[in-house]
Write a protein that holds these residues in place. Structure first.
Motif, mmCIF file in Angstrom:
data_model
loop_
_atom_site.group_PDB
_atom_site.id
_atom_site.type_symbol
_atom_site.label_atom_id
_atom_site.label_comp_id
_atom_site.label_asym_id
_atom_site.label_seq_id
_atom_site.Cartn_x
_atom_site.Cartn_y
_atom_site.Cartn_z
ATOM 1 N N GLN A 167 78.355 34.678 89.546
ATOM 2 C CA GLN A 167 78.046 33.311 88.899
ATOM 3 C C GLN A 167 77.330 32.573 89.692
ATOM 4 O O GLN A 167 76.039 32.235 89.168
ATOM 5 N N ASP A 198 79.015 25.513 71.536
ATOM 6 C CA ASP A 198 80.245 26.268 72.040
ATOM 7 C C ASP A 198 79.799 27.728 71.556
ATOM 8 O O ASP A 198 80.265 28.268 70.405
ATOM 9 N N PRO A 201 80.963 34.824 72.538
ATOM 10 C CA PRO A 201 80.263 35.977 73.287
ATOM 11 C C PRO A 201 79.524 36.881 72.421
ATOM 12 O O PRO A 201 79.897 36.991 71.290
ATOM 13 N N ASN A 228 75.279 24.754 77.978
ATOM 14 C CA ASN A 228 76.549 25.349 77.657
ATOM 15 C C ASN A 228 76.420 26.837 77.422
ATOM 16 O O ASN A 228 77.356 27.584 76.928
ATOM 17 N N ARG A 229 75.429 27.594 77.910
ATOM 18 C CA ARG A 229 75.012 28.831 77.627
ATOM 19 C C ARG A 229 75.987 29.615 78.491
ATOM 20 O O ARG A 229 76.416 29.263 79.441
ATOM 21 N N ARG A 230 76.356 30.954 78.002
ATOM 22 C CA ARG A 230 76.962 31.955 78.675
ATOM 23 C C ARG A 230 76.175 32.751 79.694
ATOM 24 O O ARG A 230 75.277 33.099 79.049
ATOM 25 N N GLY A 290 83.602 36.892 81.179
ATOM 26 C CA GLY A 290 83.112 35.736 80.398
ATOM 27 C C GLY A 290 81.572 35.673 80.438
ATOM 28 O O GLY A 290 80.910 34.785 80.190
ATOM 29 N N ASP A 292 77.846 37.393 78.809
ATOM 30 C CA ASP A 292 77.208 38.079 77.799
ATOM 31 C C ASP A 292 76.787 39.312 78.316
ATOM 32 O O ASP A 292 76.445 39.441 79.396
#
Length: 418
Positions: A167, A198, A201, A228-230, A290, A292
């Motif tokens: 990350q 929000d 996935p 707030n992007r994954r 978590g 994508d």
């Protein structure tokens, strides 16, 4: 009144050979500053890295105000909020267009105005842009290893685990790309985002036109998909690990390799089927952590995106169905004009304008054929011309695919009757 006449009447002969679209706010004493800035830019065409780059054989265009147009995804598809000369908490798109109509043309689900033209580079401009591109790449080779070293060492001594390291490494890659492109503005980037509070996935799919694609996506990801992007793990060709910098970036971020033969751009892919089991295992682990997944369905660089996409593989649909994830689309345009996949062109910049687009979620795909058809029409069209297809909403909500199926059914029925 004199200023108003100056802004709306043709400029003096000194400025006629040049054109500049500038983000200038004219209010009170700043009007004189805007006029002085226009003259300064017209007298200094060598400023090739300026966002208001002067072009020959045209005229000056001074935008009298600055407006921010914010796309509101929670509202209707065409919802726009206009704020004059105000700092907004999360600007989605800042347009230098002189009118609201031109700004709307740059927004999601809108067509690009004909006044927003593509800038052709002369020899001097191309050379200066190439210098900026090379300087960016050299800077990435120097800065990126230093940025990735702290999370690597922190994992080695046990301060963080593998997931945290991946990350932090991904954030570092985005930060380096974003700020180096700001400090060395060799490209004019237009980002058309879709933001979600929000996000669910997803499996992201995108076209592939240049070796520079990964850095453009890293640099624009924050503006493209929001705070707030994954995080995304991209599936990449393992042969890219021959370059030590890309190997460092991909391995530290935990991106997912796939093995295939190096058969050149535009030729059929030859995958190592033995690597598929590991590929699926890594994708499943990425979803559990978590992340994508990002997939390039063309499987290789497209040497001629203006002619459409290369053959599109339906593996993204199979992965999305197995993992019960939605497919989301994004698109790139113009990156190949900076660094072309054709080695005979290579780093000979033809244009500096780059567009990046994130699409809102549409109807879930029911078959691989539907995914391929929609991806070709939506992303292929944007990749070719830099505009959304006219009937974008109908392609996203499944209307066009239903019409295609209905026509195919009619044809099959006629063939049976005959």
């Amino acid at each position: 009144a004199t200023l108003q006449r100056y802004l709306h009447n043709p400029p003096p002969p000194l400025l006629e050979p040049y054109q500049a679209t500038m983000r200038v706010g004219c209010s009170g004493t700043s009007a004189a500053t805007a006029t002085a800035l226009a003259v300064l830019l017209a007298a200094a065409p060598a400023l090739a890295f300026s966002p208001a780059f002067i072009q020959p054989n045209s005229r000056v265009h001074v935008a009298p105000t600055v407006s921010s147009y914010v796309y509101a995804p929670s509202k209707s598809a065409s919802a726009l909020t206009r704020r004059h000369n105000k700092r907004r908490p999360a600007v989605v798109v800042r347009s230098s267009a002189a009118t609201e109509a031109e700004a709307i043309a740059l927004m999601p689900n809108g067509e690009r105005s004909s006044s927003v033209g593509k800038r052709q580079l002369n020899r001097l401009q191309s050379t200066l842009t190439k210098v900026g591109l090379i300087l960016f790449l050299v800077s990435m080779c120097l800065v990126l290893p230093m940025a990735l070293l702290p999370p690597f060492l922190a994992e080695k001594v046990g301060f963080i685990d593998r997931l945290k390291r991946e990350q932090y490494a991904l954030r570092s890659g985005c930060f380096c790309s974003r700020w180096l492109m700001r400090l060395i503005p060799f490209a004019n980037k237009t980002v058309v985002p879709f933001l979600e509070d929000d996000p669910e996935p997803s499996v992201w799919v995108c076209n592939h036109t240049s070796m520079l694609d990964i850095f453009v996506l890293l640099a624009t990801d924050k503006k493209l998909r929001g705070k707030n992007r994954r995080p995304i793990k991209i599936v990449y060709w393992k042969g890219l690990e021959e370059n030590p910098v890309t190997k460092l970036l991909f391995t530290q971020c935990g991106m997912i390799p796939v093995s295939m033969a190096d058969n050149g751009n535009g030729n059929a892919n030859e995958y190592d089927t033995g690597s598929f089991k590991r590929l699926l295992r890594d994708m499943k682990a990425a979803f559990a952590d978590g992340f994508d997944i990002g997939i390039l369905p063309e499987g290789q660089l497209n040497p001629a995106p203006e002619k459409g996409l290369l053959p599109v593989f339906g593996g993204a649909f199979s992965l999305a169905r197995m993992s019960r994830r939605r497919i989301r689309m994004m698109a790139l345009h113009g990156v190949n004009n900076l660094w072309h996949p054709d080695e005979s062109i290579g780093m000979t910049p033809l244009q500096r304008d780059v567009q990046v687009r994130a699409y809102p979620p549409g109807k879930p795909f029911e078959s691989s054929d539907e995914f391929v058809a929609v991806f070709k029409k939506v992303v292929g069209h944007f990749g070719a011309v830099g505009d959304d297809v006219v009937d974008l909403e109908q392609w996203l909500d499944g209307t066009r695919w239903s019409e295609i199926q209905a026509k195919q059914a009619e044809i099959e029925k006629l063939e049976q009757d005959l």
